[in-house]
Design an enzyme around this catalytic site. Structure first.
Site, short mmCIF file in Angstrom:
data_model
loop_
_atom_site.label_atom_id
_atom_site.label_comp_id
_atom_site.label_asym_id
_atom_site.label_seq_id
_atom_site.Cartn_x
_atom_site.Cartn_y
_atom_site.Cartn_z
N ARG A 239 0.86 -1.19 0.00
CA ARG A 239 0.00 0.00 0.00
C ARG A 239 0.88 1.22 0.00
O ARG A 239 1.99 1.20 0.57
CB ARG A 239 -0.85 0.07 1.27
CG ARG A 239 -2.19 -0.64 1.21
CD ARG A 239 -3.16 0.05 0.25
NE ARG A 239 -4.42 -0.65 0.17
CZ ARG A 239 -4.70 -1.68 -0.64
NH1 ARG A 239 -3.77 -2.14 -1.46
NH2 ARG A 239 -5.89 -2.23 -0.65
N GLU A 268 -1.83 8.05 -3.96
CA GLU A 268 -2.14 7.69 -5.34
C GLU A 268 -3.59 8.05 -5.69
O GLU A 268 -4.43 8.09 -4.79
CB GLU A 268 -1.89 6.17 -5.57
CG GLU A 268 -2.80 5.27 -4.76
CD GLU A 268 -2.44 3.78 -4.93
OE1 GLU A 268 -1.25 3.41 -4.79
OE2 GLU A 268 -3.37 3.01 -5.21
N HIS A 286 -0.75 0.55 -9.64
CA HIS A 286 -1.55 -0.30 -8.73
C HIS A 286 -2.31 -1.38 -9.52
O HIS A 286 -3.56 -1.43 -9.49
CB HIS A 286 -2.51 0.55 -7.90
CG HIS A 286 -2.97 -0.13 -6.64
ND1 HIS A 286 -3.33 0.54 -5.51
CD2 HIS A 286 -3.14 -1.45 -6.35
CE1 HIS A 286 -3.71 -0.31 -4.57
NE2 HIS A 286 -3.60 -1.53 -5.06
C1 8YV Z 1 -7.11 -3.66 -5.88
C2 8YV Z 1 -5.58 -4.22 -3.90
O1 8YV Z 1 -6.92 -3.55 -7.24
O2 8YV Z 1 -6.87 -6.07 -3.23
C3 8YV Z 1 -6.20 -5.10 -2.88
O3 8YV Z 1 -6.02 -4.83 -1.68
O4 8YV Z 1 -4.79 -3.41 -3.59
C4 8YV Z 1 -5.92 -4.36 -5.35
O5 8YV Z 1 -6.03 -5.71 -5.67
C5 8YV Z 1 -7.50 -2.29 -5.39
O6 8YV Z 1 -7.45 -2.11 -4.03
C6 8YV Z 1 -8.87 -1.96 -5.91
O7 8YV Z 1 -9.90 -2.24 -5.03
#
Ligand code: 8YV
Length: 323
Positions: A239, A268, A286
């Site tokens: 993250r 972001e 991401h």
């Molecule tokens: C997502 C992510 O694309 O699952 C997660 O925690 O970071 C990613 O797979 C993003 O958060 C969109 O919801």
């Protein structure tokens, strides 16, 4: 009358259709970029929400949406949710674990490879037309096979990356985590538990897979970067906010570490401007979980959580238990 739900971001038409069989759906197939204020206004008067990691459900949003009963996050991470406040307000929360583990681990490994072997830096050089002749040390990078990978955060994704490194690339895998894995899992992942300090000091490649919380904010800052080897690489698929991006840009420019690969950023989709100008960093927007199959599986699991909760009173992968 079907329960009213909102889907915060554009999503597969097939998933909207499935949801529409059970709910009165407000979709965002038109791709409105909501601010927190317009998202809160849009969410009000719904009982359910299909959210993504960029849609906040915090105390302020919850206070403005008293009809809300459930939020299904299409993500395994859920730092966009204030789960204790959701619980206190009787709002169920769910996420999408497991379905994205292997795809995300594939990407983490790809980013490690691209970073260590300087793939985007060399591609930019080629595209600029600067490749005129062979050189023995041209974009000589760091070895991946047989090197030491240090994984910070050894949940499902960390373990899947460890297996790739240990079994596929003959890497020595060390890890640090809040809790130590069972002896069976350590053996299966061929991973050795070490302190964070030892990991930073000895790893050739540091892989970050820790969930974000106030406690993990800036897990890697100037002090930690200073502990790493000058030849080391750092990969963040966890993250934004786990790494102090400003400090990282300084360390990369000073060659305090060799290179970094980043899929996630503080604030972001904005990216720290200094990261955009240092050459020894691989940047992706991401996308670690982004294969069509996996994104579809995540979307269907989030939809199943909503359907299951509103038709049977329980979600498949809940994050909280309501009193
Ligand atoms: C997502 C992510 O694309 O699952 C997660 O925690 O970071 C990613 O797979 C993003 O958060 C969109 O919801």
């Amino acid at each position: 009358m079907k329960p009213k739900i909102i889907v915060a971001r554009p999503i597969f038409d097939s998933v909207i259709q499935r949801l529409s069989e059970h709910f009165d759906v407000t979709d965002n197939q038109a791709d409105h970029a909501w601010t927190k204020a317009t998202w809160t206004t849009a969410l009000a008067h719904h009982v359910g929400a299909f959210t993504t990691g960029s849609d906040p459900v915090d105390a302020e949003v919850l206070a403005a949406c008293p009809t809300l009963k459930m939020c299904a996050n299409m993500a395994v991470g859920f730092n966009n949710f204030d789960v204790p406040t959701m619980t206190a307000r009787g709002v169920l929360a769910s996420n999408t674990p497991d379905v994205l583990t292997e795809t995300t681990a594939d990407f983490g490994f790809a980013l490690l490879m691209a970073t260590a072997r300087r793939m985007t830096e060399s591609e930019h050089y080629l595209r600029r037309g600067e490749w005129t002749q062979w050189r023995y040390d041209m974009f000589a990078g760091a070895e991946v096979h047989g090197s030491t990978m240090g994984i910070l955060g050894m949940g499902r994704i960390g373990q899947a990356i460890a297996r790739r490194g240990a079994h596929g690339f003959g890497m020595k895998v060390i890890y640090h985590n809040r809790s130590r894995l069972s002896a069976e899992l350590e053996a299966e992942c061929k991973a050795t538990y070490v302190s964070k300090e030892e990991l930073l000091r000895t790893a050739d490649h540091v892989m970050l897979v820790v969930p974000y919380s106030a406690a993990s904010h800036h897990t890697i800052g100037a002090a930690e970067l200073a502990q790493m080897k000058p030849t080391a690489t750092l990969v963040n698929i966890a993250r934004g906010g786990i790494v102090d991006d400003a400090a990282l840009a300084v360390a990369l420019r000073a060659h305090q570490i060799a290179a970094a690969g980043l899929d996630v950023f503080e604030g972001e989709p904005k990216v720290h401007p200094d990261l955009l100008t240092v050459p020894n960093v691989v940047l992706t927007p991401h996308i670690a979980s982004s294969s069509i199959q996996t994104r579809l599986a995540m979307a269907n699991l989030a939809a199943d959580n909503l359907i299951s909760y509103f038709t049977q009173g329980k979600a498949l992968t809940p994050l909280n238990t309501l009193p």
